[in-house]
Design a protein around this motif. Structure first.
Motif, PDB file in Angstrom:
ATOM      1  N   ALA A 152       0.822  -1.214   0.000  1.00 40.24           N
ATOM      2  CA  ALA A 152       0.000   0.000   0.000  1.00 40.24           C
ATOM      3  C   ALA A 152       0.857   1.265   0.000  1.00 40.24           C
ATOM      4  O   ALA A 152       0.511   2.271  -0.629  1.00 40.24           O
ATOM      5  CB  ALA A 152      -0.933  -0.015   1.210  1.00 40.24           C
ATOM      6  N   GLN A 153       1.986   1.202   0.696  1.00 34.71           N
ATOM      7  CA  GLN A 153       2.877   2.368   0.747  1.00 34.71           C
ATOM      8  C   GLN A 153       3.417   2.702  -0.645  1.00 34.71           C
ATOM      9  O   GLN A 153       3.518   3.870  -1.017  1.00 34.71           O
ATOM     10  CB  GLN A 153       4.022   2.090   1.721  1.00 34.71           C
ATOM     11  N   ASP A 156       0.564   4.340  -2.672  1.00 33.60           N
ATOM     12  CA  ASP A 156       0.355   5.739  -2.280  1.00 33.60           C
ATOM     13  C   ASP A 156       1.458   6.628  -2.837  1.00 33.60           C
ATOM     14  O   ASP A 156       1.191   7.750  -3.317  1.00 33.60           O
ATOM     15  CB  ASP A 156       0.305   5.842  -0.751  1.00 33.60           C
ATOM     16  N   THR A 157       2.680   6.150  -2.769  1.00 29.98           N
ATOM     17  CA  THR A 157       3.811   6.939  -3.266  1.00 29.98           C
ATOM     18  C   THR A 157       3.698   7.180  -4.768  1.00 29.98           C
ATOM     19  O   THR A 157       3.903   8.300  -5.257  1.00 29.98           O
ATOM     20  CB  THR A 157       5.138   6.226  -2.948  1.00 29.98           C
ATOM     21  N   GLU A 159       0.976   7.055  -6.596  1.00 28.08           N
ATOM     22  CA  GLU A 159      -0.176   7.912  -6.881  1.00 28.08           C
ATOM     23  C   GLU A 159       0.167   9.376  -6.622  1.00 28.08           C
ATOM     24  O   GLU A 159      -0.285  10.274  -7.359  1.00 28.08           O
ATOM     25  CB  GLU A 159      -1.366   7.485  -6.027  1.00 28.08           C
ATOM     26  N   GLU A 160       0.961   9.629  -5.616  1.00 25.86           N
ATOM     27  CA  GLU A 160       1.390  11.002  -5.338  1.00 25.86           C
ATOM     28  C   GLU A 160       2.293  11.544  -6.446  1.00 25.86           C
ATOM     29  O   GLU A 160       2.425  12.759  -6.607  1.00 25.86           O
ATOM     30  CB  GLU A 160       2.129  11.049  -3.995  1.00 25.86           C
TER      31      GLU A 160
END
Length: 377
Positions: A152-153, A156-157, A159-160
């Motif tokens: 998940a990390q 998220d990274t 997607e950012e």
């Protein structure tokens, strides 16, 4: 015959009989080695006692050694003696120092240890390990989506990073169309456009006059790429495509790519990085000397201590497997009778001589007593 002569004669005869009798008895322990016959009648006391009972003697010696001499307890005490461990440690430290400074290569050392073609075998092992790992990972993730398999990390990274990607694309686009190459591309595109429209295109060119169409379009393209709305649009498009990509299954992804080619290239890359040919041609000392002090002063004493403890704790099982009694019995049974006789004589020669001498003394004493009895009666 006077009394003195009689007594001396009786003592001498008795001593001779006693000594000879004991000597013959001792001799009969070993001789003859084989039974002797007169016709079909076997002479008594043949073969000698030890040849006749050699099997039983071997079993008794083996049992004695196993149960009373080489016992697990006695060996364990020896292994746990500080002096013994210190001697073993010093010996191993002396043996280790030449090895740590050896100038022979790793390939030569492995060859002496009968590891033939170590470099080729290592290379094949690395390739096999990569294949096994790859296929295990592939079979595990094949039915999963990219979203399910990535942490998940990471998601998220990444997607950012979508706005950064769109900003990068727009910046490169602005730089491209602001330069000569971009302007040339716009001109080629407008020329093709006007050519396709024929007379209408010529009319457009006449309306523009001396101003070329690309001069009008180029600033508009740059303006479009610099617009915040364009950036938002590109962010939205990239985000949607990214979401679609995350819902792909790895099976679909691998169908679009040749994973076998990628695997082959990956193995080739890893093997180049390992550089096994160079590794196996390096001296052993290159690998060991940086750790020489630690090996000599720490690892070897620790190894001796732990190995001694491990061996001591498993001695009963080891001794049971070794069957010391059977080993001793088999060895004794293989001895020739002459060698077995020599072993016993070497051990007890002095005592056997004393037994012969004692026979002579007792015989002489008996002869003296007999002489005195004859004189009295």
């Amino acid at each position: 015959m006077n009394i003195v002569t009689l007594l001396i004669f009786m003592v001498f005869i008795g001593a001779a009989i006693g000594a000879v009798t004991n000597a013959i008895a001792i001799r009969m322990l070993f001789r003859p080695y084989e039974p002797k016959y007169i016709g079909k009648w076997k002479l008594p006391f043949t073969p000698g006692l030890i040849p006749k009972r050699r099997g039983e003697l071997a079993r008794q010696i083996g049992r004695t050694v196993e149960e009373h001499l080489l016992t697990p307890e006695s060996i364990e005490r020896k292994l746990n003696e500080p002096d013994f461990r210190r001697d073993v440690t010093v010996m191993l430290q002396k043996e280790a120092k030449p090895l740590l400074a050896a100038d022979q290569t790793l390939a030569e050392l492995l060859d002496k240890l009968h590891f033939k073609e170590a470099e080729q075998q290592t290379e094949r092992w690395v390739e096999s390990w990569i294949d096994n790992k790859y296929h295990k990972i592939k079979s595990f993730y094949l039915d999963q989506t990219i979203r399910e398999s990535l942490p998940a990390q990471w998601l998220d990274t990444m997607e950012e990073k979508v706005p950064d990607v769109s900003r990068y694309i727009l910046t490169k686009g602005i730089d491209y169309f602001s330069g000569l190459e971009g302007k040339t591309r716009v001109k080629r595109m407008t020329d093709d456009f006007l050519a396709e429209w024929g007379k209408l295109g010529s009319m457009v060119q006449m309306i523009l006059g001396n101003t070329s169409l690309e001069d009008k379009i180029q600033p508009e393209i740059i303006k479009f790429l610099s617009s915040p709305g364009t950036k938002d649009l590109l962010n939205t498009l990239l985000q949607k495509e990214w979401d679609k990509l995350l819902d792909w299954k790895w099976e679909d992804v691998l169908q679009k790519f040749s994973d076998e080619k990628a695997l082959t290239k990956g193995k080739s890359f890893i093997l180049r990085q390992l550089d096994l040919a160079s590794l196996f041609q390096k001296p052993v000392s290159v690998f060991l000397q940086p750790f020489e002090e630690k090996i000599i002063n720490e690892i070897i004493p620790l190894l001796v201590e732990r190995a001694g403890s491990v061996v001591a704790s498993r001695l009963p099982a080891i001794m049971q497997k070794l069957r010391i009694g059977d080993i001793v019995r088999e060895q004794v049974e293989t001895f020739s009778l002459a060698r077995l006789e020599q072993i016993v004589l070497d051990i007890a020669r002095r005592e056997l001589k004393m037994i012969t001498l004692l026979g002579g003394v007792l015989g002489g004493a008996i002869g003296l007593i007999q002489g005195l009895i004859i004189r009295l009666f």
